[in-house]
Design a protein around this motif. Structure first.
Motif, PDB file in Angstrom:
ATOM      1  N   LEU A   1       0.836  -1.199   0.000  1.00  0.00           N
ATOM      2  CA  LEU A   1       0.000   0.000   0.000  1.00  0.00           C
ATOM      3  C   LEU A   1       0.870   1.249   0.000  1.00  0.00           C
ATOM      4  O   LEU A   1       1.965   1.259   0.563  1.00  0.00           O
ATOM      5  N   GLN A   2       0.391   2.302  -0.622  1.00  0.00           N
ATOM      6  CA  GLN A   2       1.099   3.573  -0.609  1.00  0.00           C
ATOM      7  C   GLN A   2       0.801   4.311   0.700  1.00  0.00           C
ATOM      8  O   GLN A   2      -0.244   4.102   1.326  1.00  0.00           O
ATOM      9  N   PRO A   3       1.722   5.199   1.157  1.00  0.00           N
ATOM     10  CA  PRO A   3       1.571   5.838   2.476  1.00  0.00           C
ATOM     11  C   PRO A   3       0.224   6.509   2.698  1.00  0.00           C
ATOM     12  O   PRO A   3      -0.350   6.411   3.787  1.00  0.00           O
ATOM     13  N   GLU A   4      -0.329   7.188   1.674  1.00  0.00           N
ATOM     14  CA  GLU A   4      -1.587   7.908   1.870  1.00  0.00           C
ATOM     15  C   GLU A   4      -2.769   6.961   2.091  1.00  0.00           C
ATOM     16  O   GLU A   4      -3.784   7.362   2.650  1.00  0.00           O
ATOM     17  N   THR A   5      -2.617   5.701   1.671  1.00  0.00           N
ATOM     18  CA  THR A   5      -3.718   4.744   1.812  1.00  0.00           C
ATOM     19  C   THR A   5      -4.013   4.458   3.273  1.00  0.00           C
ATOM     20  O   THR A   5      -5.149   4.113   3.630  1.00  0.00           O
ATOM     21  N   THR A   6      -3.018   4.589   4.139  1.00  0.00           N
ATOM     22  CA  THR A   6      -3.244   4.318   5.569  1.00  0.00           C
ATOM     23  C   THR A   6      -4.296   5.243   6.169  1.00  0.00           C
ATOM     24  O   THR A   6      -4.914   4.908   7.171  1.00  0.00           O
TER      25      THR A   6
ATOM     26  N   ILE B   1      -8.871  -1.091  -6.520  1.00  0.00           N
ATOM     27  CA  ILE B   1      -7.541  -1.210  -7.129  1.00  0.00           C
ATOM     28  C   ILE B   1      -6.790   0.121  -7.140  1.00  0.00           C
ATOM     29  O   ILE B   1      -5.621   0.173  -7.531  1.00  0.00           O
ATOM     30  N   ASN B   2      -7.452   1.205  -6.702  1.00  0.00           N
ATOM     31  CA  ASN B   2      -6.819   2.521  -6.704  1.00  0.00           C
ATOM     32  C   ASN B   2      -7.647   3.441  -5.811  1.00  0.00           C
ATOM     33  O   ASN B   2      -8.884   3.350  -5.808  1.00  0.00           O
ATOM     34  N   SER B   3      -6.991   4.323  -5.079  1.00  0.00           N
ATOM     35  CA  SER B   3      -7.739   5.223  -4.207  1.00  0.00           C
ATOM     36  C   SER B   3      -6.855   6.362  -3.729  1.00  0.00           C
ATOM     37  O   SER B   3      -5.620   6.273  -3.789  1.00  0.00           O
ATOM     38  N   GLN B   4      -7.482   7.423  -3.264  1.00  0.00           N
ATOM     39  CA  GLN B   4      -6.765   8.486  -2.559  1.00  0.00           C
ATOM     40  C   GLN B   4      -7.740   9.174  -1.612  1.00  0.00           C
ATOM     41  O   GLN B   4      -8.930   9.291  -1.906  1.00  0.00           O
ATOM     42  N   PRO B   5      -7.267   9.637  -0.438  1.00  0.00           N
ATOM     43  CA  PRO B   5      -8.148  10.319   0.509  1.00  0.00           C
ATOM     44  C   PRO B   5      -8.357  11.777   0.116  1.00  0.00           C
ATOM     45  O   PRO B   5      -7.583  12.342  -0.670  1.00  0.00           O
TER      46      PRO B   5
ATOM     47  N   PRO C   1       4.683  13.721   4.904  1.00  0.00           N
ATOM     48  CA  PRO C   1       5.286  12.451   4.454  1.00  0.00           C
ATOM     49  C   PRO C   1       4.310  11.519   3.756  1.00  0.00           C
ATOM     50  O   PRO C   1       4.718  10.661   2.979  1.00  0.00           O
ATOM     51  N   SER C   2       3.015  11.691   3.983  1.00  0.00           N
ATOM     52  CA  SER C   2       2.047  10.770   3.385  1.00  0.00           C
ATOM     53  C   SER C   2       1.432  11.299   2.092  1.00  0.00           C
ATOM     54  O   SER C   2       1.255  10.550   1.122  1.00  0.00           O
ATOM     55  N   VAL C   3       1.112  12.589   2.040  1.00  0.00           N
ATOM     56  CA  VAL C   3       0.433  13.121   0.853  1.00  0.00           C
ATOM     57  C   VAL C   3       1.187  14.267   0.195  1.00  0.00           C
ATOM     58  O   VAL C   3       0.767  14.792  -0.838  1.00  0.00           O
TER      59      VAL C   3
END
Length: 522
Positions: free
Chosen positions: A345-350, A367-371, A381-383
């Motif tokens: 998972l990419q950092p922003e997914t958390t 299969i893909n997402s962003q907050p 560091p996340s976004v």
């Protein structure tokens, strides 16, 4: 792969036509760097045979590149620290002073002919390298001299390489390796320690550039760089939300559809033929066209293929078993996905992983997402992305597969949320949407000091219809292919591929919206 690329070009036994073909090919593909080498004699020969009209040495090659291509290419040449070229080293006593001086004089001729950088052969005596740099400066070589550091990964490889290159080994290194030579982990740990100490001494001398030979074993090199404080995974800055290519033709590219966020190599391969790349805004996505799907988009590195086999080639008896694979990925229990070229998972997914777990368990297979992000500092560091002093924004986005029945329920629920826009399409191209066919929606943007607003990520209806072919194909060529022909798990996945819809869902209210509220009570 989005890193600066340098072609190693040897001229031994090569007619000029072949050399020019190589140079013309990389020039037409936007590559600007060449390491100009003479090369070794053909296998089984101990002498060089100059091809008619060819070159006998690297100096000839440098002169030819400059004469024919001017300043287009950055040219690097090889240097041999103090020990000189292996061919002039005479056993234990090394090269004579005369041979060493001649080697330096020849190196200067290569630089004077147009070489921009010198990168050295491997060495393990740092003092010898620093003497070499000083000797080069004394005779008027002023270009950057980059030390070639080869970390010791295993003892046999170390002995083989240093023997081939006739590299001088300090007695203390031999003494340290001898008692641990049969312990691979101990040798590797010593290699990291030695490489770190060598680099510290070189950097302390004022040299600011290092060249680490990895031999496709990058973990030791990364460990050395981390020991030096040169990289820290959590603090790697991003100029854009996606990694920009270094290709000279794409230097201005700063806008992409979000759909390939987890498959950047595939996106690059499918847009290689474009004459221009979007800069500033997406523009008319219908022109130019994307490249067709081919085996390249579904070829995986061996390590990733093995990981997918371990994590995704498990027996599937029902749709619920398929849902569980996606849930496990969102929970971080799996490190691979057939729909991603990236690791885990990419950092922003958390930020939204709990919500993703819930909707995947309901059969909305993401299969893909962003907050959603509203004025987060660009150093986050996340976004964060784009450099210091800015603010970044995102609309909440999620892309998923689901059954037609569930899609109907979601569309009905979304009527209560006017900020939601969606595009849904099945494998056959039958689509349902609440936005115009040519709509382009910026879903990521940033505001930075002294710059115009940058909007690097969009949801584009026309591109989504191109992406859907690749996304559906992954069901068979990325996942079902892990099972034998006729296997019931394979047949289940192929049935899902034929019947499900791919959905792109955006919440345009990035301040107070709640994209996941539409999934409640489904």
């Amino acid at each position: 792969v989005c890193v600066e690329t340098m072609m190693h070009l040897t001229c031994t036994n090569m007619p000029v036509e072949k050399i020019d073909n190589a140079l013309d090919t990389i020039k037409s593909n936007g590559i600007q760097n060449v390491l100009a080498l003479r090369g070794d004699p053909p296998h089984g020969q101990d002498k060089f045979v100059q091809v008619a009209g060819g070159f006998s040495c690297a100096l000839d090659l440098v002169e030819h590149i400059k004469a024919k291509y001017g300043d287009y290419f950055g040219i690097t040449v090889a240097g041999y620290p103090a020990e000189a070229h292996p061919e002039v080293i005479l056993g234990e006593e090394g090269a004579t002073e005369e041979a060493y001086s001649k080697d330096l004089a020849y190196l200067k001729r290569k630089v004077d002919a147009g070489a921009d950088v010198i990168v050295t052969q491997l060495f393990y005596d740092t003092d010898i390298f620093l003497k070499f740099v000083n000797d080069c400066r004394q005779i008027g070589i002023t270009c950057p001299i980059v030390p070639g550091i080869m970390p010791i990964n295993n003892y046999k490889g170390f002995v083989r390489m240093t023997g081939f290159c006739k590299t001088k080994i300090p007695a203390e290194i031999t003494a340290a390796l001898d008692p641990i030579k049969d312990n691979e982990e101990a040798v590797k740990a010593y290699g990291i320690h030695l490489g770190t100490e060598m680099c510290k001494k070189i950097l302390a001398s004022g040299i600011k550039t290092l060249h680490l030979y990895t031999l496709n074993m990058e973990k030791t090199a990364l460990a050395i760089l981390m020991n030096l404080g040169l990289i820290e995974e959590s603090k790697l800055s991003r100029t854009l939300p996606w990694r920009p290519p270094t290709n000279v033709f794409r230097v201005k590219e700063d806008v992409r559809p979000i759909f390939w966020a987890n498959r950047p190599k595939s996106y690059i391969s499918r847009t290689t033929g474009w004459d221009q790349y979007p800069h500033g805004r997406w523009g008319d996505s219908r022109n130019p066209s994307y490249g067709a799907l081919n085996d390249h988009q579904f070829t995986r590195p061996r390590g990733r293929g093995k990981k997918l086999q371990e994590e995704w080639a498990v027996p599937l008896k029902s749709v619920q078993d398929i849902n569980e694979r996606f849930v496990n990925f969102c929970e971080g229990k799996l490190k691979s996905s057939p729909w991603s070229e990236l690791d885990g998972l990419q950092p922003e997914t958390t930020i939204i992983d709990d919500q993703l777990v819930k909707i995947n368990s309901k059969g909305f297979l993401t299969i893909n997402s962003q907050p959603a992000v509203n004025a987060e500092k660009s150093e986050s560091p996340s976004v964060g992305w784009g450099g210091p002093g800015g603010y970044v924004y995102q609309k909440a986005y999620v892309e998923f597969f689901c059954a037609k029945e569930k899609l109907g329920q979601l569309i009905e629920k979304s009527k209560a949320f006017p900020s939601l826009t969606y595009i849904a399409v099945n494998k056959e191209g039958e689509s349902i949407s609440n936005i115009p066919a040519n709509a382009v929606n910026a879903v990521t943007w940033g505001v930075f000091p002294g710059k115009e607003i940058i909007q690097p990520t969009v949801v584009d209806s026309a591109s989504f219809m191109v992406w859907k072919d690749e996304a559906f194909e992954i069901w068979s060529r990325g996942w079902a292919c892990l099972f034998p022909e006729g296997d019931s798990s394979r047949e289940l996945l192929e049935q899902i591929q034929k019947s499900y819809y791919l959905v792109s869902l955006v919440d345009n209210d990035y301040i107070s919206g709640d994209l996941f509220a539409a999934f409640k009570e489904i």
